[in-house]
Design a protein around this motif. Structure first.
Motif, PDB file in Angstrom:
ATOM      1  N   HIS A  95     -10.033  11.983  22.719  1.00  0.00           N
ATOM      2  CA  HIS A  95     -10.286  10.567  22.997  1.00  0.00           C
ATOM      3  C   HIS A  95      -9.931   9.712  21.784  1.00  0.00           C
ATOM      4  O   HIS A  95     -10.052  10.160  20.651  1.00  0.00           O
ATOM      5  N   ALA A  96      -9.543   8.479  22.056  1.00  0.00           N
ATOM      6  CA  ALA A  96      -9.202   7.547  20.986  1.00  0.00           C
ATOM      7  C   ALA A  96     -10.471   6.974  20.351  1.00  0.00           C
ATOM      8  O   ALA A  96     -11.551   6.974  20.971  1.00  0.00           O
ATOM      9  N   ILE A  97     -10.343   6.480  19.136  1.00  0.00           N
ATOM     10  CA  ILE A  97     -11.457   5.820  18.456  1.00  0.00           C
ATOM     11  C   ILE A  97     -12.002   4.720  19.362  1.00  0.00           C
ATOM     12  O   ILE A  97     -11.249   3.964  19.958  1.00  0.00           O
ATOM     13  N   GLY A  98     -13.319   4.641  19.466  1.00  0.00           N
ATOM     14  CA  GLY A  98     -13.967   3.662  20.342  1.00  0.00           C
ATOM     15  C   GLY A  98     -14.337   4.249  21.690  1.00  0.00           C
ATOM     16  O   GLY A  98     -15.186   3.720  22.387  1.00  0.00           O
ATOM     17  N   GLY A  99     -13.707   5.371  22.061  1.00  0.00           N
ATOM     18  CA  GLY A  99     -14.003   6.018  23.336  1.00  0.00           C
ATOM     19  C   GLY A  99     -14.393   7.469  23.185  1.00  0.00           C
ATOM     20  O   GLY A  99     -14.525   8.189  24.176  1.00  0.00           O
ATOM     21  N   VAL A 100     -14.592   7.914  21.939  1.00  0.00           N
ATOM     22  CA  VAL A 100     -14.963   9.313  21.715  1.00  0.00           C
ATOM     23  C   VAL A 100     -16.294   9.580  22.400  1.00  0.00           C
ATOM     24  O   VAL A 100     -17.247   8.812  22.263  1.00  0.00           O
ATOM     25  N   CYS A 101     -16.316  10.658  23.166  1.00  0.00           N
ATOM     26  CA  CYS A 101     -17.516  11.003  23.926  1.00  0.00           C
ATOM     27  C   CYS A 101     -17.629  12.518  24.018  1.00  0.00           C
ATOM     28  O   CYS A 101     -16.696  13.230  23.636  1.00  0.00           O
ATOM     29  N   ALA A 126     -20.313   6.877  25.758  1.00  0.00           N
ATOM     30  CA  ALA A 126     -19.011   6.385  26.207  1.00  0.00           C
ATOM     31  C   ALA A 126     -18.455   7.366  27.236  1.00  0.00           C
ATOM     32  O   ALA A 126     -18.918   8.506  27.342  1.00  0.00           O
ATOM     33  N   ALA A 127     -17.444   6.908  27.954  1.00  0.00           N
ATOM     34  CA  ALA A 127     -16.826   7.764  28.978  1.00  0.00           C
ATOM     35  C   ALA A 127     -15.323   7.869  28.745  1.00  0.00           C
ATOM     36  O   ALA A 127     -14.544   7.884  29.689  1.00  0.00           O
ATOM     37  N   GLY A 128     -14.929   7.894  27.481  1.00  0.00           N
ATOM     38  CA  GLY A 128     -13.540   8.168  27.160  1.00  0.00           C
ATOM     39  C   GLY A 128     -12.666   6.988  26.809  1.00  0.00           C
ATOM     40  O   GLY A 128     -11.530   7.172  26.417  1.00  0.00           O
TER      41      GLY A 128
END
Length: 155
Positions: A95-101, A126-128
């Motif tokens: 996942h990209a930064i801000g969406g890491v889950c 978060a959900a990805g």
């Protein structure tokens, strides 16, 4: 898009949870709390660290109001806490930064849950993506994330 990875992960694992996608960013604890409409502490943030040999990621999910305690981390993992560099986040977490889950990660990533979340009936990881979240109980989070264990590494 990374939210599709999580959507597919949920479908493949028969996880019946609604992924909420927002028209605004939820990439930080504060923004996620505003988007969801809850106090920041209920946002389950996923922090990503290197393993000792830097070959994989350790993902630690904590309550949004907590910070990693370096001495507790060292005691738990036998090494100093070193967060993933920006260029390693997506390849090592999926996942990209801000969406890491903690969902849909590479097999090499290990997920741990910090006890700081247990004070809430539900939390919102978060959900990805940088504009998504999903509500679940701590028990559901443990099960759906395939968490290795509950740990105490925050202050």
């Amino acid at each position: 898009m990374s939210v599709e990875i999580v959507r597919n992960y949920f479908q493949e694992n028969n996880i019946d949870k609604e992924i909420r996608e927002f028209p605004v960013s939820s990439a930080t604890v504060e923004l996620a709390a505003q988007a969801v409409g809850v106090e920041p502490a209920r946002i389950a943030k996923t922090l990503s660290f290197y393993t000792k040999d830097k070959s994989a990621a350790i993902l630690i999910v904590t309550a949004g109001d907590m910070k990693i305690d370096n001495s507790k981390f060292k005691h738990q993992f036998g090494m100093k806490a070193k967060m993933l560099s920006p260029e390693d986040v997506e390849p090592m977490t999926g996942h990209a930064i801000g969406g890491v889950c903690p969902f849909g990660n590479p097999q090499s990533a290990s997920v741990y849950l910090d006890v700081s979340m247990k004070r809430f009936p539900t939390v919102f990881p978060a959900a990805g993506s940088g504009n998504s979240a999903v509500e679940m109980t701590c028990g559901e989070l443990e099960q759906y994330a395939g968490a290795k264990e509950w740990i105490d590494v925050c202050k």
